[in-house]
Design an enzyme around this catalytic site. Structure first.
Site, PDB file in Angstrom:
ATOM      1  N   ASP A  16     -20.399  19.135  22.941  1.00 15.09           N
ATOM      2  CA  ASP A  16     -20.329  19.866  24.205  1.00 15.09           C
ATOM      3  C   ASP A  16     -19.777  18.952  25.284  1.00 15.09           C
ATOM      4  OD1 ASP A  16     -22.795  18.651  25.886  1.00 15.09           O
ATOM      5  OD2 ASP A  16     -23.377  18.812  23.777  1.00 15.09           O
ATOM      6  N   ASP A  50     -21.439  18.297  28.156  1.00 19.24           N
ATOM      7  CA  ASP A  50     -22.551  18.050  29.062  1.00 19.24           C
ATOM      8  C   ASP A  50     -22.491  19.093  30.186  1.00 19.24           C
ATOM      9  OD1 ASP A  50     -24.847  16.217  29.171  1.00 19.24           O
ATOM     10  OD2 ASP A  50     -24.078  15.658  31.133  1.00 19.24           O
TER      11      ASP A  50
END
Length: 290
Positions: free
Chosen positions: A209, A211
């Site tokens: 991802d 973040d």
């Protein structure tokens, strides 16, 4: 020194493909029980040991992983090289979900973990200026590329305590002010302990991802992470399966980067002032110099 490859598998990596003569073994350590039993076997001509960092079924949080017991157990059964595989978030647009990063630097923001095998009664200071082994990291990069992964050859890993993900303010600070590239919760104190145990250590961070800093992706969501993990896990297993051919099973001699001699001048406590009980606990980790 003949290579014996240890793999610490993080979220998403719970097995090793192609392992011959597999056996789960229990390893007792003076630092308590490791996260799980260790899966041992052979990949080609290379001895191999696999330890699921969070335990099978994911029972340990990042803060409760028994890091000292894990490193001691791998050293105790003969591991010379440790490849750490873990999930992480990215602070860089070009380090996208699905990519792997060969971590070569850390910023340690953990605070609730025991970070050293040494202490009162036997004091030691090892250098972690360069906390990973370039030889081992390069082999991981080559193996990952052969497995079809987009690989970044270096990166700084921000280790946070967790288990919560970052606030938006923290994410922006780590990215913009501190210059971190990826963020995770488990590589510290693991890397420091591996250095104290004189083990070559490489960290492969699998990006899941962006973040919370990324304006187009919003906050971190566990379902999103799991979906990316499932894609990464097969690539990680393929990478690990390719490592023995790259590392070789023959005697390679001392580590050219000094990982296996990290304690050479690190212990400061005079022999007659050392705590015998602590020295006994250090038999696997520091027996070479004690």
């Amino acid at each position: 020194m003949t290579s014996y490859l240890g793999v610490i598998g993080g979220s998403g990596l719970y097995q090793i493909d192609g392992l011959q003569h597999p056996e789960w073994v229990t390893v007792d350590t003076p630092w308590g029980a490791p996260s799980d039993q260790i899966l041992t076997g052979m990949l080609g001509d290379t001895y191999m040991a696999f330890l699921p960092r969070h335990g099978r079924g994911h029972v340990h949080s990042p803060s409760t992983v028994p890091y000292r017991a894990n490193i001691d157990a791998l050293k105790r059964i003969g591991a010379t090289d440790i490849v750490s595989v873990s999930a992480c978030g990215s602070f860089r647009e070009d380090m996208a979900p699905g990519d792997f990063v060969i971590v070569d630097q850390f910023i340690d923001r953990t605070f609730a973990r025991e970070k050293s095998f040494f202490g009162q009664g036997c004091v030691a200071h090892v250098s972690v200026a360069h906390p990973t082994c370039p030889r081992l990291g390069a082999a991981c990069a080559e193996a990952a590329r052969a497995a079809g992964v987009t690989v970044h050859d270096s990166g700084t890993y921000l280790a946070m305590e967790g288990p919560q993900f970052s606030t938006l303010a923290e994410s922006k600070m780590y990215r913009d002010s501190w210059g971190a590239d990826v963020i995770g919760m488990t590589n510290m104190p693991e890397a420091k302990l591996a250095r104290e145990a004189e083990l070559c250590y490489a960290s492969v961070a699998m990006i899941t991802d962006y973040d919370s800093w990324h304006p187009d992706h919003g906050e971190v969501d566990v379902t999103q992470i799991i979906a990316t993990l499932l894609g990464n896990a097969g690539k990680a297993r393929d990478m690990v399966a390719r490592l023995p051919a790259l590392l070789g099973s023959e005697d390679r001699g001392p580590c050219q980067h000094g990982c296996d001699r990290a304690l050479e001048h690190a212990i400061l406590t005079a022999p007659d002032a050392r705590d015998p009980a602590l020295v006994a606990r250090l038999d696997a980790v520091a027996g070479r110099v004690l």
